[in-house]
Design a protein around this motif. Structure first.
Motif, PDB file in Angstrom:
ATOM      1  N   UNK A   1       0.802  -1.226   0.000  1.00  0.00           N
ATOM      2  CA  UNK A   1       0.000   0.000   0.000  1.00  0.00           C
ATOM      3  C   UNK A   1       0.833   1.275   0.000  1.00  0.00           C
ATOM      4  N   UNK A   2       2.045   1.240   0.538  1.00  0.00           N
ATOM      5  CA  UNK A   2       2.879   2.445   0.552  1.00  0.00           C
ATOM      6  C   UNK A   2       3.186   2.932  -0.852  1.00  0.00           C
ATOM      7  N   UNK A   3       3.322   2.021  -1.806  1.00  0.00           N
ATOM      8  CA  UNK A   3       3.606   2.400  -3.189  1.00  0.00           C
ATOM      9  C   UNK A   3       2.395   3.098  -3.792  1.00  0.00           C
ATOM     10  N   UNK A   4       1.212   2.543  -3.562  1.00  0.00           N
ATOM     11  CA  UNK A   4      -0.005   3.175  -4.066  1.00  0.00           C
ATOM     12  C   UNK A   4      -0.208   4.560  -3.451  1.00  0.00           C
ATOM     13  N   UNK A   5       0.081   4.669  -2.161  1.00  0.00           N
ATOM     14  CA  UNK A   5      -0.072   5.952  -1.490  1.00  0.00           C
ATOM     15  C   UNK A   5       0.876   7.003  -2.060  1.00  0.00           C
ATOM     16  N   UNK A   6       2.100   6.603  -2.358  1.00  0.00           N
ATOM     17  CA  UNK A   6       3.028   7.572  -2.938  1.00  0.00           C
ATOM     18  C   UNK A   6       2.543   8.017  -4.315  1.00  0.00           C
ATOM     19  N   UNK A   7       1.982   7.100  -5.070  1.00  0.00           N
ATOM     20  CA  UNK A   7       1.418   7.483  -6.363  1.00  0.00           C
ATOM     21  C   UNK A   7       0.335   8.549  -6.192  1.00  0.00           C
ATOM     22  N   UNK A   8      -0.500   8.380  -5.193  1.00  0.00           N
ATOM     23  CA  UNK A   8      -1.572   9.347  -4.955  1.00  0.00           C
ATOM     24  C   UNK A   8      -1.030  10.658  -4.414  1.00  0.00           C
ATOM     25  N   UNK A   9      -0.091  10.554  -3.494  1.00  0.00           N
ATOM     26  CA  UNK A   9       0.384  11.751  -2.797  1.00  0.00           C
ATOM     27  C   UNK A   9       1.280  12.644  -3.655  1.00  0.00           C
ATOM     28  N   UNK A  10       1.801  12.117  -4.752  1.00  0.00           N
ATOM     29  CA  UNK A  10       2.603  12.958  -5.644  1.00  0.00           C
ATOM     30  C   UNK A  10       1.741  13.910  -6.463  1.00  0.00           C
ATOM     31  N   UNK A  11       0.424  13.696  -6.446  1.00  0.00           N
ATOM     32  CA  UNK A  11      -0.455  14.751  -6.902  1.00  0.00           C
ATOM     33  C   UNK A  11      -1.186  14.616  -8.214  1.00  0.00           C
ATOM     34  N   UNK A  12      -0.895  13.604  -9.041  1.00  0.00           N
ATOM     35  CA  UNK A  12      -1.604  13.512 -10.318  1.00  0.00           C
ATOM     36  C   UNK A  12      -3.081  13.185 -10.052  1.00  0.00           C
TER      37      UNK A  12
END
Length: 353
Positions: free
Chosen positions: A202-213
């Motif tokens: 889940x940390x990978x998915x969260x980073x994808x979301x948190x980078x803003x796209x």
């Protein structure tokens, strides 16, 4: 492929644990005396005539059936006539969302679905996924191949596939990367909505979301065992929901039915739990008419589980919090050789046993 050696069955009695819960079977209330261990196979007359429930696909304005058909398993069906009949039967019962990816069975999954959707394309939501985290031009070539195979001029949803390596967000957000391809494809009208999928951590998915796209959809594994081990339900689902994204559940039965074949869950428990979460749809792998009929029977009689029923399943699943039935998290079993090669890793087949 390399794999862990999971134990072959649950350590505690499901009969005692789910005593009185209204979960398994086909919407029947489970009594204390009998808890079914599987859903019976249903033929066409058993399934009957009904239309799948629908939910909004996030903020897209589309509505999708609460159960979708996965492309990987459909691609394993050898006979195109059987594929055609399965897809037609699913559509007849209101299933209108079909998942796929450029790399599934080297393009055969997309080709088979494209043939099966002839004359039906305008009535369904067609998804596929680009299988590179690298440059825009490679991604655009993959899109053109997917459109050709699927026999359509546009995708309703185009996802970045298999975002499972810790450096994937960095690669994806780089200049002239796959994100530029998503934007270009939307501008050209070849793609309506975009997202990504990931099953590893889940940390990978969260980073994808948190980078803003501003992704429209995100696809993640969701099942009763997930809350106890590297949980997407606890960590990613709430974030995506708050942002108005459409969440697509997958691997409700463990990826290839591991939770069912090992006796940890029944198909009804797995699917009803997944469909009761705040998701737009649950993508289910269906590789035969028998499995389709089984899932249609569950879908026909589905009623969202109560909070108590959901929590009982979560509590029951805690005993499997080592990933033994979530091999997509804990092993290389579901990591594609294409993705491994792009990251400089050997194929799974080349690894020592």
């Amino acid at each position: 492929m390399n794999d862990n050696n999971p134990k072959t069955g649950p350590e505690v009695s499901r009969r005692g644990f789910l005593k009185g819960a209204a979960i398994a079977g086909v919407s029947a209330v489970i009594s204390a005396e009998k808890i079914p261990t599987a859903v019976e196979t249903h033929n066409e007359s058993d399934v009957g005539s009904f239309q799948a429930q629908r939910r909004p696909l996030g903020r897209t304005g589309l509505e999708c059936s609460i159960l979708g058909m996965g492309g990987f398993h459909l691609g394993t069906v050898a006979d195109q006539a059987v594929v055609n009949n399965m897809v037609a039967k699913a559509i007849d019962h209101g299933i209108n969302i079909f998942d796929n990816a450029w790399e599934f069975h080297r393009g055969l999954s997309e080709e088979k679905l494209g043939i099966a959707l002839k004359g039906k394309r305008d009535n369904v939501i067609v998804m596929s996924a680009v299988c590179t985290q690298r440059d825009r031009e490679t991604a655009m070539r993959m899109l053109e191949a997917s459109l050709t195979r699927l026999q359509t001029d546009h995708l309703d949803v185009w996802q970045i596939h298999e975002v499972i390596y810790h450096n994937d967000p960095e690669l994806i957000y780089a200049h002239d990367s796959v994100l530029d391809a998503l934007n270009k494809a939307k501008q050209q009208g070849k793609v309506r909505f975009v997202g990504f999928n990931g099953h590893k951590h889940p940390a990978i998915n969260l980073e994808m979301l948190n980078r803003g796209y501003a992704f429209d959809v995100v696809q993640m594994p969701l099942n009763p065992l997930d809350p106890g081990f590297r949980s997407f339900e606890k960590n990613v689902l709430p974030v995506a929901t708050r942002r108005g994204m459409a969440v697509l559940g997958m691997k409700s039965m463990g990826g290839s039915g591991e939770t069912i074949s090992k006796g940890a869950l029944t198909p009804s428990e797995a699917l009803c739990y997944a469909m009761s979460l705040p998701v737009a749809t649950t993508i289910s792998g269906i590789d035969s008419t028998e499995v389709l009929d089984q899932n249609l029977a569950i879908l026909r009689d589905f009623k969202p589980l109560s909070a108590d029923q959901m929590q009982k399943l979560r509590d029951y699943g805690k005993q499997f919090n080592d990933g033994r039935y979530e091999l997509y998290k804990s092993t290389l079993k579901y990591d594609s050789d294409l993705g491994r090669g792009q990251h400089g890793y050997p194929s799974v087949a080349e690894l020592p046993l």
